[in-house]
Design a protein around this motif. Sequence first.
Motif, PDB file in Angstrom:
ATOM      1  N   ARG A 149       0.855  -1.187   0.000  1.00  0.00           N
ATOM      2  CA  ARG A 149       0.000   0.000   0.000  1.00  0.00           C
ATOM      3  C   ARG A 149       0.890   1.235   0.000  1.00  0.00           C
ATOM      4  NH1 ARG A 149      -2.436   3.242   4.068  1.00  0.00           N
ATOM      5  NH2 ARG A 149      -4.008   4.548   3.074  1.00  0.00           N
ATOM      6  N   GLN A 150       0.448   2.266  -0.705  1.00  0.00           N
ATOM      7  CA  GLN A 150       1.259   3.469  -0.882  1.00  0.00           C
ATOM      8  C   GLN A 150       1.159   4.335   0.375  1.00  0.00           C
ATOM      9  OE1 GLN A 150       0.496   6.904  -3.785  1.00  0.00           O
ATOM     10  NE2 GLN A 150       1.676   5.484  -5.027  1.00  0.00           N
ATOM     11  N   PHE A 173       4.372  -3.413  -7.123  1.00  0.00           N
ATOM     12  CA  PHE A 173       3.000  -2.981  -7.373  1.00  0.00           C
ATOM     13  C   PHE A 173       2.503  -2.215  -6.148  1.00  0.00           C
ATOM     14  CE2 PHE A 173       3.796  -6.821  -9.765  1.00  0.00           C
ATOM     15  CZ  PHE A 173       3.292  -6.532 -11.028  1.00  0.00           C
ATOM     16  N   GLU A 174       1.765  -1.128  -6.393  1.00  0.00           N
ATOM     17  CA  GLU A 174       1.247  -0.305  -5.309  1.00  0.00           C
ATOM     18  C   GLU A 174      -0.259  -0.119  -5.457  1.00  0.00           C
ATOM     19  OE1 GLU A 174       4.273   3.093  -4.105  1.00  0.00           O
ATOM     20  OE2 GLU A 174       3.868   3.140  -6.253  1.00  0.00           O
ATOM     21  N   TRP A 223      -8.523  -3.724  -3.538  1.00  0.00           N
ATOM     22  CA  TRP A 223      -7.343  -3.272  -4.266  1.00  0.00           C
ATOM     23  C   TRP A 223      -6.134  -4.161  -4.005  1.00  0.00           C
ATOM     24  CZ3 TRP A 223      -8.225  -0.726  -8.310  1.00  0.00           C
ATOM     25  CH2 TRP A 223      -9.316   0.134  -8.381  1.00  0.00           C
ATOM     26  N   LEU A 224      -6.072  -4.747  -2.838  1.00  0.00           N
ATOM     27  CA  LEU A 224      -5.030  -5.754  -2.603  1.00  0.00           C
ATOM     28  C   LEU A 224      -5.222  -6.923  -3.566  1.00  0.00           C
ATOM     29  CD1 LEU A 224      -2.728  -7.091  -0.987  1.00  0.00           C
ATOM     30  CD2 LEU A 224      -4.473  -7.913   0.613  1.00  0.00           C
ATOM     31  N   TYR A 225      -6.457  -7.391  -3.664  1.00  0.00           N
ATOM     32  CA  TYR A 225      -6.756  -8.492  -4.587  1.00  0.00           C
ATOM     33  C   TYR A 225      -6.417  -8.119  -6.028  1.00  0.00           C
ATOM     34  CZ  TYR A 225      -9.714 -11.101  -7.822  1.00  0.00           C
ATOM     35  OH  TYR A 225     -10.176 -11.816  -8.898  1.00  0.00           O
ATOM     36  N   LYS A 226      -6.784  -6.902  -6.469  1.00  0.00           N
ATOM     37  CA  LYS A 226      -6.544  -6.499  -7.852  1.00  0.00           C
ATOM     38  C   LYS A 226      -5.051  -6.433  -8.173  1.00  0.00           C
ATOM     39  CE  LYS A 226      -9.132  -5.605 -10.562  1.00  0.00           C
ATOM     40  NZ  LYS A 226      -9.792  -6.484 -11.552  1.00  0.00           N
TER      41      LYS A 226
END
Length: 488
Positions: free
Chosen positions: A409-410, A431-432, A440-443
């Motif tokens: 996560r950013q 990836f962030e 969004w973690l899943y994506k």
Amino acid sequence: MTTKKNQLKCLFVSSEVVPFAKTGGLADVAGALPAELITLGVDVRVVMPYYRTVKNKLPEDQLQHVAGYDTSLGWRHQYADILYKPTDVPTYFIKNDRYFDRDGLYGYGDDCERFAFFSKAVAEMICRIGFVPDIVHCNDWQTGPISLLIKDKYFWDKKYNNIKCVFTIHNIKYQGIFGREVLEFLELDDGYANSDKLEFNGGYSFMKAGLLYADHINTVSPTYMEELKTAQYGYGLDSLLRDQLYWKSSGIINGIDTQRYDPKTDPALYYNFDLKTLDLKEKNKKAFKKEFGLKEDNSMLVSIISRLTDQKGFDIMKQTIFGQWVMDKIMELGVQFVLLGTGEQEYENMFRHFKYLYPDRSVIFLDFNESLAQKIYAASDVFLMPSYFEPCGLGQLMAMRYGAVPIVRQTGGLKDTVIHYNQTTKEGTGFEFVDYAGYWLYKKIEEANELYHNRPSDFRQIQLNAMKESFGWEESAKKYIKMYEMLM
């Protein structure tokens, strides 16, 4: 250890230091940064408590006794025995069995008294050990009162007149807030019992003392310093940092010990590898799967090495996506999963259930073992760090060192160290995602998995980019020296 004329002298104070005692990243920093500063010519001495875990590794008869004195905590008088180990990183240990001869480092009902004693003993040792530093570098709440003592209590002694204090925030969530006994133990009058001094939310804060009385405030990444000035991340101290102390604050990213964490020489690995022999990383994964009973196929191996707490993002793994648990959606991608860590019972139970549901596609270690951690980094294709906040983070740095692509996560140091991969320019190290949500973690795992299977050259490029990054301590240590020199 002799000091050269005009050599910068620093006393580095920490409640935990690798390899002697560790609960988190503070110990790694306190073990590595002083060593790099010494390499760059600074005369650094480290000081920490002589815990039972230290005593088991370094019996007292292997140390030099350099000083001993009574330290007063109001009406109490406790003896501080100063032990010394003259190694490559000279280290002082403050011995008092009443306070430190215990199984753990923190979490006791008398932590206020224990670390008030530690802070006073550190401040008082300066005039007794033949080493008067230019800089006293304090770390986190356990050392917060030291700057106050040097500036307000011992100013009458000329040895203290020119000492400058640096206070580093490693995690502002933990602030050392106690009752009025703080004033008693530190022998402070009622003038300190107001919001302009130590009072904080009805108590008295060790960390606030460090912030107010240090000559410079530092934290472990530039982004985290900016986040601390917001209500979301400042845990009540944001206005102090934003409106009053902004002029004396900065952020310097942490590093890692690149010799200790080197896939080319790491004895924990099945196969050693580097940029030129990255194919051997795949052999590490196959060997790991075989040893721990994972299905031996070409699925992407996803790992987490972490404390199991909300801060580290485990609460978003409990969320649902279109009626399914996030973790179930992730497993629908066909990945395999390994976790190493301990923490809150809720999350330990969640992962026990997860292992029950996916017995040949997941392996869960509710423990911590450094050799196993390095073996996991080397075997993993992807490393997850979806933290709610992350002052710096070391896991993503170690993962990149071993060619495990980080998904983060950013926030905080994660934002400062991981660059989202650009398929056009072939630049980026992982990836962030921004929004703190399981979706969004899943994506991002889905995106990484698509590259892994369908664009393997892109995935290999991310690994190479990550492994080329330099996260050693040299550049950060130079910034610390510049900060010290600025204060002189």
